[in-house]
Motif scaffolding. Structure first.
Motif, short mmCIF file in Angstrom:
data_model
loop_
_atom_site.label_atom_id
_atom_site.label_comp_id
_atom_site.label_asym_id
_atom_site.label_seq_id
_atom_site.Cartn_x
_atom_site.Cartn_y
_atom_site.Cartn_z
N PRO A 1 0.82 -1.21 0.00
CA PRO A 1 0.00 0.00 0.00
C PRO A 1 0.85 1.26 0.00
O PRO A 1 1.97 1.28 0.52
CB PRO A 1 -0.80 -0.13 1.30
CG PRO A 1 0.03 -1.00 2.18
CD PRO A 1 0.71 -1.96 1.27
N VAL A 2 0.31 2.29 -0.60
CA VAL A 2 1.02 3.57 -0.66
C VAL A 2 1.14 4.14 0.75
O VAL A 2 0.21 4.06 1.56
CB VAL A 2 0.25 4.55 -1.56
CG1 VAL A 2 0.89 5.93 -1.53
CG2 VAL A 2 0.20 4.02 -2.99
N VAL A 3 2.29 4.71 1.05
CA VAL A 3 2.52 5.35 2.34
C VAL A 3 2.07 6.80 2.23
O VAL A 3 2.79 7.64 1.70
CB VAL A 3 3.99 5.27 2.77
CG1 VAL A 3 4.18 5.96 4.12
CG2 VAL A 3 4.44 3.82 2.84
N GLY A 4 0.86 7.09 2.67
CA GLY A 4 0.36 8.45 2.65
C GLY A 4 0.74 9.19 3.92
O GLY A 4 1.40 8.66 4.81
N ARG A 5 0.32 10.42 3.98
CA ARG A 5 0.62 11.24 5.15
C ARG A 5 -0.22 10.78 6.33
O ARG A 5 -1.42 10.53 6.20
CB ARG A 5 0.34 12.71 4.85
CG ARG A 5 0.80 13.64 5.97
CD ARG A 5 0.40 15.08 5.66
NE ARG A 5 0.92 15.99 6.68
CZ ARG A 5 0.59 17.27 6.75
NH1 ARG A 5 -0.23 17.79 5.88
NH2 ARG A 5 1.10 18.03 7.70
N SER A 6 0.38 10.70 7.48
CA SER A 6 -0.33 10.27 8.67
C SER A 6 -1.21 11.39 9.20
O SER A 6 -0.83 12.57 9.20
CB SER A 6 0.66 9.85 9.77
OG SER A 6 -0.02 9.61 10.99
N GLU A 7 -2.41 11.03 9.67
CA GLU A 7 -3.29 12.01 10.31
C GLU A 7 -2.73 12.47 11.65
O GLU A 7 -3.10 13.52 12.16
CB GLU A 7 -4.68 11.41 10.54
CG GLU A 7 -5.49 11.16 9.28
CD GLU A 7 -6.85 10.56 9.59
OE1 GLU A 7 -7.02 10.00 10.70
OE2 GLU A 7 -7.75 10.66 8.74
N ASN A 8 -1.82 11.68 12.21
CA ASN A 8 -1.33 11.93 13.56
C ASN A 8 -0.01 12.68 13.59
O ASN A 8 0.76 12.55 14.55
CB ASN A 8 -1.20 10.60 14.31
CG ASN A 8 -2.50 9.83 14.33
OD1 ASN A 8 -3.55 10.39 14.60
ND2 ASN A 8 -2.44 8.54 14.04
#
Length: 903
Positions: free
Chosen positions: A635-642
């Motif tokens: 899976p693509v490593v997107g930006r974390s919400e945290n």
């Protein structure tokens, strides 16, 4: 797949009209569609219990995973869990694949000095099934790692300015100290700002008499600053040059305030609750105060935030009036925001959650809406844990309708209440948190009131659900709190994760605050949070329109390896024999290909280090056959919400832990590189290979081998390291062309030889010299020959001259294409947590500086709900904290924290 269907409460708020509505959908039909959606798309959640909230280089991250479905019962969907540790550059540093048994799994990650540096990392856990959803229910947490290894300087940085305001002056203020804590005055410092490997800005300066360096960032390319790195070099102790790196992500963004009307809109002449949330650029809440004024500038009311920048106020907006909020921030600055538009016509749903036993629902309609829809039917549907647990029909015969609903109808957790028209159109929605205070009662009792250093500890565990013993699976961590202090409000727990944060979108600051001794204020603060957060599940618009995305990824029941067998001319081999051999497991099996040449081996069990051979030699004319293995799901490593949980000043915030690690790992220092000047070594490029001479002499982008340090899975690292490249469906594409509709993938070359993506799984990242990316194939005709778009050359380091090559090594360079031998991702090997026994040996042992005193992920309570834990303290004196979390077989979850003193 076993599913659960819950009884619904069909509830009539008012007398039903005898007149049928031709455009209406029966309430039962809406419920049936919601139930079908939930059965077809059951939700899994995963939570990781960690031994500590943060770590030091040299430590080991110990964790236990709890994989649940429905109302938190152990999941029956997936049997494989993926865990990743991701660095600040969004590259996967460590990847684990773990088998799931009875909804649990456990493992560990060693933070060795070879692969890890001080910084903020992301710990992510997920199943493949979770990616069938628009928003994943995976576990995603910021893990901060400090370091004392080979360190010459400690820093503390603060920022000022707003990157979005062209008139704002951007600057950074950095304090430099030696490792002994002494300030470093009058030291020369060189600094630069980098983004994607390019230097955006650079300069130099000197620390002042107090050890501070002021960096004025004067640039017209403000968009290049965000997401970049500020790198400084200072002359530290013994005239050594010490480098420090600071992330500029969100460093200079200003504050923002958002407003959220209850139910979704403000209605003219209808009393409305308006919630608001003020956040800083770093994502954390910001306490504010302000006033609401109407279109004539007349003050209507004043307001102030009540918790972490959130608050609410009640007012009755007038029609044809635009309202604005004048907000004052803590630093005295002010800003004006437009409130949501006031709708002249509509209906809204409000919920009062203050009563501990009853929900008060109120439906309010504007005068015009009421006149047009008088005596029409409306539906109220509530979803809890993904299930419809409440459904009611109401007739609009008053402008305001109120009803009380017992909270006993719902489970603890986030409740989504939706008001729909009789045609099934969602009109208003409200999130509510139900807390019955019905978590598992886990009593942990020490055998003594206090203990000595290295003393034996016995903890008795008794788990109950209500008054009945609870058989369950638990994990226990005991840490030396003096060395690892942490605010309990900010903790990520099994309660805050499974009941709250996994069901709402967006970042939740200090999630455990709402679960520690809840009182009236905390209940009200949590209600404000519900007013400002979004829901993760499918909405009724998607459910009723049938636009739920189809399931594309199956639930993994074990490790699967698949591929395609073709002849050299590209024709698939039908009913071809394919054999798999795993020598260290003494395992072999055979299968046949389908009409498309596809084959698959499922439910395999092997470890990371296992070599696997896939062979098609047992076929007639096998020498003219080629095996192509499918790549895994990455899976693509997107930006974390945290990202708001990232710690900027790690040296100061984690000081007790870092100082302890310096003593603990003082003999584990990594030897620094000694540079020996000699003749320069020629860099390997694409021009060394005849097949690539038609490409441009200069690549469009380059990735150095240095950037791949710490990479374990080459293909996964490529998904984030390749500049201007998009990864989709196990292929790589030129991003700008892919977005324009060109779906032809790039062609990879390894050592000048064309290879497919699956072959890259066998590449050792440590042997890569560099990667060159070409957006076009120049005069090579590569794309025309292969129906591809763009070329990526992977250049390997040169093998030292004079090394003899054996016949077997030579054969490895030119393997038969009908046989593939590789090391796929298997199950990670788990270590045993070391438990010293000081009563056994009388000899004086070395200092015991452990911060994690005890970790046990496999605590199982018996039929009476009991278990006993035995371990020994370290040399540390002070307060020790024991945390136990877990789940019973019925899906009841619980957490308990106790402390004891070591003298």
């Amino acid at each position: 797949m076993k599913r659960y269907l819950y009884l619904l409460l069909l509830f009539v708020l008012t007398h039903l009209s005898a007149q049928a509505q031709h455009d209406s959908i029966p309430l039962n039909s809406i419920i049936e569609k919601a139930v079908k959606t939930n059965n077809d798309h059951p939700v899994e959640k995963v939570y990781l219990h960690l031994d500590k909230p943060y770590y030091a280089v040299g430590d080991t991250i110990w964790f236990k995973a709890y994989l649940t479905m429905d109302f938190h019962v152990p999941s029956e969907i997936s049997k494989v869990l993926n865990v990743e540790l991701i660095n600040s550059r969004d590259s996967v540093v460590e990847e684990l694949r773990l088998p799931v048994a009875n909804g649990t799994a456990f493992g560990n990650i060693v933070l060795s000095g070879l692969n890890y540096r001080q910084g903020n990392y992301r710990l992510r856990a997920y199943t493949q099934w979770m990616f069938n959803f628009n928003t994943s229910y995976m576990f995603d947490k910021i893990i901060t790692v400090g370091s004392a290894l080979n360190k010459d300087v400690n820093t503390n940085i603060s920022y000022s300015g707003n990157v979005n305001d062209k008139n704002s002056k951007l600057s950074a203020r950095i304090l430099y100290r030696g490792t002994d804590g002494a300030i470093l005055p009058n030291k020369r410092v060189e600094w630069r700002i980098e983004k994607n490997g390019d230097i955006v800005l650079k300069g130099r300066g000197n620390t002042d008499a107090k050890g501070y360096l002021y960096v004025a960032i004067n640039t017209t390319k403000r968009e290049d600053i965000s997401g970049g790195l500020l790198i400084t070099s200072i002359e530290a102790e013994n005239k050594k040059t010490a480098n420090s790196t600071f992330i500029l992500k969100n460093a200079f963004n200003g504050a923002d305030v958002q407003f959220f009307p209850e139910g979704g809109m403000l209605l003219a002449d209808v009393p409305s609750q308006l919630a608001f949330k003020a956040i800083q650029g770093n994502g954390l809440g910001l306490d504010v105060k302000g006033t609401v004024v109407d279109g004539q500038g007349k003050e209507v009311l004043s307001f102030a935030s009540q918790h972490l920048g959130m608050g609410k106020f009640l007012f009755t907006p007038q029609g044809n009036t635009a309202y604005t909020a004048k907000v004052e921030f803590p630093d005295g600055s002010k800003a004006t925001y437009n409130l949501p538009r006031v709708a002249a016509d509509g209906i809204n749903l409000a919920v009062n959650n203050a009563n501990p036993h009853t929900l008060i629902l109120q439906i309010g309609a504007s005068p015009s809406f009421y006149q047009k829809n008088k005596n029409k039917a409306f539906y109220i549907v509530a979803k809890n844990g993904g299930f419809v647990t409440f459904a009611a029909q109401s007739i609009l015969n008053e402008q305001t309708t109120t009803a009380a609903i017992p909270k006993s109808k719902f489970k603890s957790g986030v409740l989504e209440v939706t008001l729909l028209s009789s045609a099934g159109e969602p009109l208003s929605e409200r999130l509510v948190f139900i807390n019955h205070d019905d978590a598992l009662n886990i009593a942990v009792t020490p055998d003594k009131p206090s203990y000595l250093a290295r003393g034996k500890v016995s903890l008795n565990v008794a788990a109950k659900m209500a008054d009945k013993p609870a058989e369950g699976s638990f994990s226990v961590a005991v840490v030396d709190e003096t060395k690892v202090p942490f605010a309990e409000d900010a903790a990520t727990t099994i309660l805050s994760n499974i009941l709250l944060t996994s069901d709402v979108s967006g970042y939740v600051e200090q999630p455990n605050y709402y679960f520690i001794k809840p009182d009236v204020k905390k209940v009200d603060d949590l209600d404000v949070l519900m007013l400002t957060q979004g829901f993760r599940e499918f909405g009724f618009t998607e459910i009723l329109s049938g636009k739920i995305p189809a399931v594309k990824l199956g639930a993994e029941q074990g490790i699967a390896l698949s591929g395609i067998l073709r002849k050299f001319n590209g024709i698939p081999v039908f009913k071809g024999a394919v054999r798999i051999i795993i020598p260290d497991k003494n395992f072999s099996a055979e299968t046949t290909t389908n009409a498309d040449g596809e084959f698959s081996f499922k439910n395999l069990v092997f470890s990371d280090s296992s070599k696997v051979t896939i062979s098609a030699r047992n076929n007639v004319d096998s020498k003219n056959m080629k095996i192509t293995m499918n790549t895994g799901f990455y899976p693509v490593v997107g930006r974390s919400e945290n990202f708001a949980d990232e710690i900027i000043n790690i040296d100061s915030v984690l000081s007790p832990s870092i100082k302890n690690s310096e003593k603990q790992y003082q003999f584990n220092q990594i030897l620094k590189e000694v540079v020996i000047k000699s003749a320069p070594i020629k860099k390997v490029t694409h021009q060394d290979y005849s097949a690539l001479t038609g490409l441009s002499s200069i690549a469009d982008h380059e990735v150095s081998g240095e950037q791949l340090k710490g990479c374990n899975n080459f293909v996964m690292c490529l998904t984030t390291a390749l500049i201007g490249i998009t990864y989709r469906d196990n292929n790589f594409y030129i991003t700008r062309d892919y977005n324009a509709g060109n779906k032809n993938p790039v062609q990879f070359y390894l050592k000048g030889m064309p290879v497919d993506v699956s072959f890259l799984n066998s590449v050792n990242p440590n042997e890569v010299e560099g990667i060159e990316i070409f957006n076009s194939d120049g005069f090579s005709s590569i794309n025309k020959m292969n129906n591809t778009n763009g070329v990526i050359s992977i250049n390997m380091k040169e093998v030292p001259k004079g090394t003899k090559v054996t016949a077997s090594q030579l054969k490895e360079l030119f393997p038969d294409q009908n046989v593939v031998t590789f090391t796929p991702k298997g199950y990670a090997k788990t270590r045993q947590f070391y438990l010293p026994k000081y009563d056994v040996s009388k000899a004086q042992l070395a200092s015991d500086l452990r911060t994690t005193i005890y970790w046990n992920p496999a605590v199982i309570t018996d039929k009476l709900g009991n278990a006993t834990l035995n371990f020994y303290n370290s040399d540390g004196r002070g307060t020790y904290k024991a945390v136990i979390e877990g789940i019973d077989k019925d899906g009841n979850i619980g957490r308990t924290v106790i402390r004891y003193t070591v003298k």
